[in-house]
Structures are given as C-alpha cells and as structure tokens.
Enzyme design. Structure first.
Site, short mmCIF file in Angstrom:
data_model
loop_
_atom_site.label_atom_id
_atom_site.label_comp_id
_atom_site.label_asym_id
_atom_site.label_seq_id
_atom_site.Cartn_x
_atom_site.Cartn_y
_atom_site.Cartn_z
N ASP A 280 0.83 -1.21 0.00
CA ASP A 280 0.00 0.00 0.00
C ASP A 280 0.86 1.26 0.00
O ASP A 280 0.40 2.34 0.37
CB ASP A 280 -0.91 0.00 1.23
CG ASP A 280 -0.12 0.04 2.54
OD1 ASP A 280 1.03 -0.45 2.54
OD2 ASP A 280 -0.63 0.55 3.54
N GLU A 281 2.11 1.13 -0.44
CA GLU A 281 3.05 2.26 -0.41
C GLU A 281 3.20 2.86 -1.81
O GLU A 281 3.53 2.16 -2.77
CB GLU A 281 4.41 1.79 0.10
CG GLU A 281 5.42 2.91 0.24
CD GLU A 281 6.79 2.41 0.72
OE1 GLU A 281 7.71 3.24 0.82
OE2 GLU A 281 6.91 1.19 0.95
#
Length: 339
Positions: A259-260
């Site tokens: 989720d980066e």
C-alpha cells in the site's frame, strides 16, 4: 535531413565487419591475385584496403570518434562505391549486384524510412547506369534493372516492417517492465531510475524536486474485512487520484509495493503540500468502495530544502511520513528544513 540511428552499437558493428571484410577482399582480389599488374594499381588497391581496415577498427573500438553524419552516409557511400566498381569492371552479372544488399539491409535496419528510400533509389540508379551502359540488348538491360529495383525495394519493405514490429514489441516489454500491473503507475524499478535522474538534474541547478511518500492507512483491515478485491480497488483509486490531480510541474507516480506509493514532483514544499492535500481530498471523495474511501498518510521532502542526495531525500520523506502517522494518520507532514 534529420535522422535517428536505431541501435548505434549494432550499426557500428555492422559497419566494422563490412570494412574489415572489404579490406581482406580488396587485399586478396586486387593485390595478391594481381601481382603483375601495374604498380600504381596495386598501390592504390593496397591503400584502399588499408583505409577499409582503419575505418573498421575505429568502428569496432571507438565508434563515437566518428562524426554523427558518418552513420547515415555509410549506405549512400557504399552504394556509390559498389556502383563505381561495377562500372569500372563493366560487370553486369548477378554476383556483383548482390553487394547492394549490404547498404540496403543497413539502411532498413538502422536508419529511418526516408534514408532507406534514398538508398533504394540510389541502388536503382547505380545499377541502371551500369546495365544500360554495358548490356548490348536494351530490352535485357531494362528487364534486369527493373528486376533488381523491385527486389531491393521489396527486401527493404520486409526488413523495415520487421524492424518496426520488433521496435513496438520492445516498447511494450519496456512499458510492462517499468509499470505496476495492478494500478498502471510506475513500479519501484522505474521509480528508482527516475529518482536518480531527477536528482542529478536538480543538482545541476534545475527546479526543486519533491518526494511525496504515501501510505494507505489501515490497509490490512480493508483486505481482512472486505477482501483482496476491494483492497485492489482501493489501491487503484489511490493511484488514479495521484495521477489525475493537477500538479504544478512534471511528476512520476509509482507504487513501491503493498500500500506504499511515491510521487516525484517538480515543485517546492508549499506546492507539493497543496498537491498532496488535493490528492487526499480526491481519494476522500470516492463513493464506490464498500469499505468507504481510504485515508492516506503522506510525507513530503524537497531537494535541496530538506536533503542533498537521493538517499537522504528518501530517508527524510519517510521520516515525515512517520510523523504524519504519529499525529493520528490521515494527514500530510512536511520535513523540517535542513540546517
């Protein structure tokens, strides 16, 4: 005429091998096999062989030492040389005409469309000059000239078509190798490459470079509570927002993993912060996710305000991201100005 060399390394190798082969051929056929001919002719042939050898070695060892116009001139000069030799020897047989294939294949493989057309036209004119000068039967000369011209044109068409197809396939492969398959934005490999390039440009006196690091808050809870399909949709929504929100300068949006996300932006701290807040607002307005709009924690660092190198810029941006999380998540934090 504007031109672009396709695969200059391959072009240099092709010219080098041609020149080295021409040097050996000229030495054997025009010197060693004609020992008894006038000395002037032998010396001239030996000098030509030496010239071919020199050019071949330069192309092989130091191709960048040659002028830029050398590369598009090679097929034209080769065609003129072949025509001159055929005219001087009055040879209209098929064998010598096959030497025209080299400049033709070179043009079709490494040069653009118009230079390839020019090469075909020059081959046609050169062979026509020899055929009509030394063939006794004009009808036979016309048929021979037409056959060579059509054969060369079709060969160029096929080779150029294959080259274009390979170029398109390479572009697709390069795009796939540098993009994230889920979201369509750049992947880490492309991000690392662009970060190094952008930082070098900024170090040379260019615009400031902002690195914006983005995390989706509690993303594991989205996956666990709503399923991975919903998590994937949430990631795509974040990528779309980061890509669609207007930016003050050039940008690269990348998914670094999980989720980066990261954004490279040609902007100062204030502009980068405004961009980040608009992106967070865009994600917050998403209404088609069953889990609701995801929240984002964002860290911002700018070179040269907060860092001097790419590694330091990443470290400071990550520190700002952790600061945003410590403040309660769902917000943006700008790094502290370097002393």
């Amino acid at each position: 005429m504007p031109f672009r060399i396709r695969d200059q390394h391959g072009a240099a190798r092709a010219v080098a091998y041609l020149m080295l082969a021409a040097a050996v051929y000229n030495l054997v056929a025009s010197v060693l096999m004609k020992l008894g001919e006038p000395l002037v002719e032998l010396v001239a042939s030996g000098v030509a062989a030496l010239g071919f050898l020199t050019i071949g070695v330069i192309c092989l060892r130091r191709p960048r030492a040659l002028p830029r116009l050398f590369w598009p001139a090679v097929p034209l000069l080769s065609t003129l040389t072949i025509t001159g030799l055929n005219y001087a020897t009055r040879d209209t047989t098929l064998g010598p005409q096959l030497f025209y294939l080299w400049p033709l294949l070179y043009s079709a493989s490494f040069l653009g469309r118009w230079l390839t057309v020019a090469t075909v036209a020059l081959i046609s004119a050169g062979h026509g000059a020899v055929a009509f000068s030394y063939m006794a039967d004009t009808g036979h000369a016309l048929a021979d000239w037409f056959a060579i011209t059509v054969a060369m044109a079709m060969t160029a068409f096929v080779v150029a078509g294959l080259r274009e197809r390979n170029s398109r396939l390479l572009e697709v492969l390069e795009a796939q190798a540098s993009s994230d398959s889920l979201t369509g934005v750049a992947n880490r490999r492309a991000f690392d490459r662009e970060l190094a390039r952008t930082v070098r440009a900024a170090a040379g006196g260019g615009d400031p470079v902002a690195l914006i690091t983005v995390d989706v808050d509690h993303f594991k809870s989205i996956n666990d509570g709503w399923g991975h399909a919903t998590g994937d949709r949430a990631l795509r929504a974040v990528a779309d927002a980061l890509s669609d929100v207007p930016s003050p300068g050039e940008r690269l949006v990348a998914r670094l993993g999980g989720d980066e996300f990261a954004v490279l932006l040609r902007a100062g701290p204030d502009e980068a912060l405004r961009y980040a807040e608009r992106a967070r607002a865009r994600v917050g307005a998403v209404t088609d996710l069953p889990c609701g709009p995801p929240k984002l924690s964002i860290g911002i660092a700018v070179l040269p305000d907060h860092a001097r190198t790419a590694e330091e810029l990443q470290r400071v941006a990550d520190a700002a991201l952790y600061q945003a999380k410590e403040r309660g998540r769902g917000q943006s934090a700008v790094a502290v100005t370097a002393a």
